[in-house]
Design a protein around this motif. Structure first.
Motif, short mmCIF file in Angstrom:
data_model
loop_
_atom_site.label_atom_id
_atom_site.label_comp_id
_atom_site.label_asym_id
_atom_site.label_seq_id
_atom_site.Cartn_x
_atom_site.Cartn_y
_atom_site.Cartn_z
N LEU A 29 0.82 -1.21 0.00
CA LEU A 29 0.00 0.00 0.00
C LEU A 29 0.85 1.26 0.00
CD1 LEU A 29 -2.89 -0.99 2.42
CD2 LEU A 29 -3.02 -0.61 -0.04
N MET A 30 1.98 1.23 0.72
CA MET A 30 2.88 2.38 0.72
C MET A 30 3.48 2.60 -0.67
SD MET A 30 4.70 1.92 4.44
CE MET A 30 5.97 3.11 4.12
N GLY A 31 3.82 1.52 -1.36
CA GLY A 31 4.34 1.63 -2.72
C GLY A 31 3.29 2.16 -3.68
N LEU A 32 2.04 1.71 -3.51
CA LEU A 32 0.96 2.20 -4.34
C LEU A 32 0.71 3.69 -4.10
CD1 LEU A 32 -1.22 1.39 -6.38
CD2 LEU A 32 -2.72 0.92 -4.45
N ILE A 35 3.41 5.65 -5.91
CA ILE A 35 3.13 5.73 -7.35
C ILE A 35 2.02 6.73 -7.62
CG2 ILE A 35 2.25 4.43 -9.33
CD1 ILE A 35 3.80 2.02 -8.21
N ALA A 36 0.96 6.71 -6.80
CA ALA A 36 -0.14 7.66 -6.96
C ALA A 36 0.35 9.09 -6.77
CB ALA A 36 -1.26 7.34 -5.99
N PHE A 37 1.23 9.32 -5.81
CA PHE A 37 1.79 10.66 -5.59
C PHE A 37 2.61 11.10 -6.79
CE2 PHE A 37 5.21 13.40 -4.07
CZ PHE A 37 4.47 14.44 -3.54
N TRP A 42 3.08 14.53 -11.56
CA TRP A 42 3.28 14.64 -13.00
C TRP A 42 2.08 15.32 -13.65
CZ3 TRP A 42 0.85 11.10 -16.70
CH2 TRP A 42 1.22 11.35 -18.00
N GLN A 43 0.87 14.99 -13.24
CA GLN A 43 -0.33 15.57 -13.81
C GLN A 43 -0.52 17.03 -13.39
OE1 GLN A 43 -2.63 14.37 -16.04
NE2 GLN A 43 -1.16 12.72 -16.35
N ALA A 44 0.00 17.42 -12.23
CA ALA A 44 -0.15 18.79 -11.75
C ALA A 44 0.73 19.76 -12.52
CB ALA A 44 0.18 18.87 -10.26
#
Length: 81
Positions: A29-32, A35-37, A42-44
């Protein structure tokens, strides 16, 4: 630095007492989340290539009032010109 021994004991207890599947799930979950961060960053498109401080740090984000000095105006700077 006083907290370091307590954190070390806590990590030791978790590694020796927790089930492998629980540790695996938490680390997954920490790795996920990492990746989400990274995708959100990148999208910001934060504009890391532009020089200079962020507009909020310069005080440009709030509305300007006529006659109100800016945070970097000569009247508020401590450096003589």
């Amino acid at each position: 630095m006083l907290i370091v021994p307590f954190v070390a004991v806590a990590v030791w207890l978790v590694l020796w007492r927790a089930k492998f599947s629980a540790i695996e799930n938490v680390l997954g979950l920490m790795g996920l989340a990492l990746i989400a961060f990274a995708v959100a960053l990148w999208q910001a498109r934060p504009g890391l290539g532009r020089p200079g401080p962020h507009p909020v740090a310069r005080g440009e984000a709030r509305a300007r009032e006529p006659g109100r000095p800016t945070p970097t105006s000569p009247s508020r700077c401590s450096v003589p010109r």
